[in-house]
Enzyme design. Structure first.
Site, PDB file in Angstrom:
ATOM      1  N   CYS A 157      53.093  81.309  34.469  1.00  0.00           N
ATOM      2  CA  CYS A 157      53.124  80.121  33.604  1.00  0.00           C
ATOM      3  C   CYS A 157      52.283  78.874  33.752  1.00  0.00           C
ATOM      4  CB  CYS A 157      54.825  79.634  33.573  1.00  0.00           C
ATOM      5  SG  CYS A 157      56.069  80.954  33.320  1.00  0.00           S
TER       6      CYS A 157
ATOM      7  N   HIS B 194      55.327  72.060  31.888  1.00  0.00           N
ATOM      8  CA  HIS B 194      55.404  73.385  31.670  1.00  0.00           C
ATOM      9  C   HIS B 194      57.079  73.440  31.102  1.00  0.00           C
ATOM     10  CE1 HIS B 194      56.248  77.591  31.234  1.00  0.00           C
ATOM     11  NE2 HIS B 194      57.094  77.659  32.300  1.00  0.00           N
TER      12      HIS B 194
ATOM     13  N   ASN C 279      60.647  79.137  26.805  1.00  0.00           N
ATOM     14  CA  ASN C 279      59.594  79.240  27.683  1.00  0.00           C
ATOM     15  C   ASN C 279      58.444  80.120  27.195  1.00  0.00           C
ATOM     16  OD1 ASN C 279      57.859  79.711  29.936  1.00  0.00           O
ATOM     17  ND2 ASN C 279      59.761  80.101  31.055  1.00  0.00           N
TER      18      ASN C 279
HETATM   19  O1  UT7 Z   1      58.673  79.614  33.691  1.00  0.00           O
HETATM   20  C1  UT7 Z   1      58.430  80.039  35.155  1.00  0.00           C
HETATM   21  C2  UT7 Z   1      59.366  79.371  35.809  1.00  0.00           C
HETATM   22  N1  UT7 Z   1      60.815  79.464  35.345  1.00  0.00           N
HETATM   23  C3  UT7 Z   1      61.852  78.684  35.661  1.00  0.00           C
HETATM   24  O2  UT7 Z   1      61.288  77.746  35.934  1.00  0.00           O
HETATM   25  C4  UT7 Z   1      63.070  78.943  35.285  1.00  0.00           C
HETATM   26  C5  UT7 Z   1      64.023  78.045  36.469  1.00  0.00           C
HETATM   27  N2  UT7 Z   1      65.457  78.430  36.300  1.00  0.00           N
HETATM   28  C6  UT7 Z   1      66.411  78.128  35.335  1.00  0.00           C
HETATM   29  O3  UT7 Z   1      65.919  77.459  34.330  1.00  0.00           O
HETATM   30  C7  UT7 Z   1      67.673  78.177  35.591  1.00  0.00           C
HETATM   31  O4  UT7 Z   1      67.949  78.558  37.018  1.00  0.00           O
HETATM   32  C8  UT7 Z   1      68.414  79.201  34.691  1.00  0.00           C
HETATM   33  C9  UT7 Z   1      68.371  78.366  33.138  1.00  0.00           C
HETATM   34  C10 UT7 Z   1      67.703  80.423  34.421  1.00  0.00           C
HETATM   35  C11 UT7 Z   1      69.910  79.460  34.916  1.00  0.00           C
HETATM   36  O5  UT7 Z   1      70.705  78.385  35.175  1.00  0.00           O
HETATM   37  P1  UT7 Z   1      71.256  77.895  36.556  1.00  0.00           P
HETATM   38  O6  UT7 Z   1      71.985  76.663  36.397  1.00  0.00           O
HETATM   39  O7  UT7 Z   1      70.724  78.188  37.697  1.00  0.00           O
HETATM   40  O8  UT7 Z   1      72.479  78.882  36.376  1.00  0.00           O
HETATM   41  P2  UT7 Z   1      73.012  80.256  37.755  1.00  0.00           P
HETATM   42  O9  UT7 Z   1      71.887  81.496  37.358  1.00  0.00           O
HETATM   43  O10 UT7 Z   1      73.045  79.551  38.748  1.00  0.00           O
HETATM   44  O11 UT7 Z   1      74.250  80.769  36.912  1.00  0.00           O
HETATM   45  C12 UT7 Z   1      75.298  80.336  36.638  1.00  0.00           C
HETATM   46  C13 UT7 Z   1      76.507  81.034  36.062  1.00  0.00           C
HETATM   47  C14 UT7 Z   1      76.470  82.448  36.538  1.00  0.00           C
HETATM   48  O12 UT7 Z   1      77.910  82.713  36.625  1.00  0.00           O
HETATM   49  P3  UT7 Z   1      78.835  82.500  37.891  1.00  0.00           P
HETATM   50  O13 UT7 Z   1      78.305  83.444  38.733  1.00  0.00           O
HETATM   51  O14 UT7 Z   1      78.749  81.118  38.075  1.00  0.00           O
HETATM   52  O15 UT7 Z   1      80.246  83.184  37.071  1.00  0.00           O
HETATM   53  C15 UT7 Z   1      75.850  83.123  35.675  1.00  0.00           C
HETATM   54  O16 UT7 Z   1      76.326  84.719  35.527  1.00  0.00           O
HETATM   55  O17 UT7 Z   1      75.964  81.112  34.713  1.00  0.00           O
HETATM   56  C16 UT7 Z   1      76.077  82.400  34.348  1.00  0.00           C
HETATM   57  N3  UT7 Z   1      75.101  82.806  33.207  1.00  0.00           N
HETATM   58  C17 UT7 Z   1      75.203  82.667  32.074  1.00  0.00           C
HETATM   59  N4  UT7 Z   1      76.542  82.331  31.250  1.00  0.00           N
HETATM   60  C18 UT7 Z   1      76.305  82.357  30.083  1.00  0.00           C
HETATM   61  C19 UT7 Z   1      73.767  83.209  33.425  1.00  0.00           C
HETATM   62  N5  UT7 Z   1      73.140  83.275  32.401  1.00  0.00           N
HETATM   63  C20 UT7 Z   1      73.982  83.003  31.234  1.00  0.00           C
HETATM   64  C21 UT7 Z   1      74.102  82.889  30.032  1.00  0.00           C
HETATM   65  N6  UT7 Z   1      74.984  82.680  29.288  1.00  0.00           N
HETATM   66  N7  UT7 Z   1      72.818  83.271  29.296  1.00  0.00           N
END
Ligand code: UT7
Length: 354
Positions: free
Chosen positions: A132, A281, A311
């Protein structure tokens, strides 16, 4: 400088006694597919919700390439628009640089296919992979060529078809990505004399960084020579898809984006209050907001379009830049700070005065 046989020499141009020409963004362009994938559409594909996606990412919809569309089509369209704005012909271009992690094919370089489609005969063309951060890397490389006089007019394009490699069985990644391209034309000019107006215009400072020890945070492990496509187990293990450890990536993103933004501002001799637009980004609304706060650029100067495109990796900054530019929201003399972060891990920023 372009040679008659189409290659490049590193000779300096006569009008630049110290070998440093200023490098300006002379035109911008963008191109995105027509097809829209909304959060409601995704609710029907995986176990997710509009509320979760908006709260965690800020994304409402993204553009998705059709089966007939691929990266070079968006790249060519964006490039033509940037060239028209800059008033340059294909024959003027001596460098075509495409930043992408989703090329048309492993080889030849997508840049060569774009060069041919544009009719930029004799240009040097190559692809660059910095995830990215690709557009900032492209800007940095092209800046070296143009400021040294090795090239006069360069096309720098960020172009992606990420949804072709998106695993629509993985809800943690499939809600994030979209497709499209953005392009800029860079032109070299003789350094301004002491009395010239707007004498500091152009790319003021660029920084790019990498840390391969964090490569595992964001990868597409299959399809290359390590897990080749000719092994059935590659596909069975769903390796040719984007994988991300989102939470860890998030933390590194906020820290590095803020650090490198400060680095280029300092390199340009500017302060956060001098920034007219911060274009981060567009990965996640929460990352964007956190970076703006950390480097002290007020929210009304931070450009956000992640809600419409998701993204788009290397395409995200040039798409955003073109939106601002075509909307007439960048005035002559404005300082634009662009900062990106991505697979590699890589990160980088550029400070540009228009
Ligand atoms: O472009 C290159 C660089 N990329 C980035 O910068 C992306 C960086 N990361 C992010 O933007 C975020 O980490 C995400 C948007 C990908 C995820 O957000 P998060 O707040 O970090 O969520 P998480 O991975 O900690 O997941 C929290 C919960 C989990 O459930 P439990 O284990 O707490 O029960 C996931 O299973 O949210 C769940 N989850 C979802 N729930 C509904 C993960 N994806 C989804 C979804 N819908 N699509």
């Amino acid at each position: 400088m372009k040679r008659d046989d189409g290659g490049m020499t590193n000779g300096l141009q006569g009008d630049s006694p110290n070998g440093t020409r200023r490098v300006r963004i002379a035109g911008t362009g963008r191109s995105v597919p027509d097809r829209v994938l909304t959060n409601a559409d995704l609710e029907r594909i995986v176990d997710t919700s509009n509320d979760w996606i908006i709260a965690r990412t800020g994304i409402e919809e993204r553009r998705v390439a059709s089966d007939e569309e691929y990266t070079s089509l968006f790249a060519v369209d964006a490039a033509r628009k940037a060239m028209e704005m800059a008033g340059v012909e294909a024959s003027d271009i001596d460098l075509v640089l495409i930043s992408t992690v989703t090329p048309d094919m492993p080889f030849p370089a997508t840049a060569c296919l774009v060069q041919e489609e544009l009719g930029a005969k004799g240009a040097t063309a190559f692809d660059l992979n910095a995830g990215c951060t690709g557009f900032i890397y492209g800007l940095s490389v092209a800046h070296q060529y143009v400021s040294s006089g090795a090239a006069s007019t360069a096309l720098v394009i960020g172009a992606e078809s990420l949804t072709k490699y998106t695993d629509y069985e993985d809800r943690s990644t499939c809600v994030l990505f979209g497709d499209g391209a953005g392009a800029v034309v860079l032109r070299g000019e003789a350094p301004p004399g002491p009395s010239s107006e707007n004498g500091l215009a152009g790319i003021l400072s660029v920084a790019i960084h990498s840390d391969g020890s964090l490569a595992h945070l964001l990868e597409m492990p299959g399809g290359g020579s390590r897990n080749p496509p000719n092994r059935p187990e590659t596909l069975e293990a769903r390796l040719p898809f984007i994988r991300m450890l989102g939470n860890e990536t998030f933390k590194v993103a906020v820290r590095t984006l803020a650090e490198v933004s400060g680095e280029v501002l300092e390199g340009a001799g500017q302060r956060p209050e001098d920034v007219r637009w911060l274009i981060p980004h567009q990965a996640n609304r929460r990352i964007i907001d956190a970076v703006g706060r950390r480097i002290d650029v007020p929210a009304d100067r931070v450009y956000v379009n992640v809600e419409r495109y998701g993204n788009t990796s290397a395409a995200s900054i040039p798409i955003a830049l073109d939106e601002l530019n075509r909307d007439g929201r960048i005035d002559s003399g404005d300082l634009v700070l662009m900062a990106a972060f991505g697979a590699g891990l890589t990160w980088g920023a550029a400070a540009v005065r228009f």
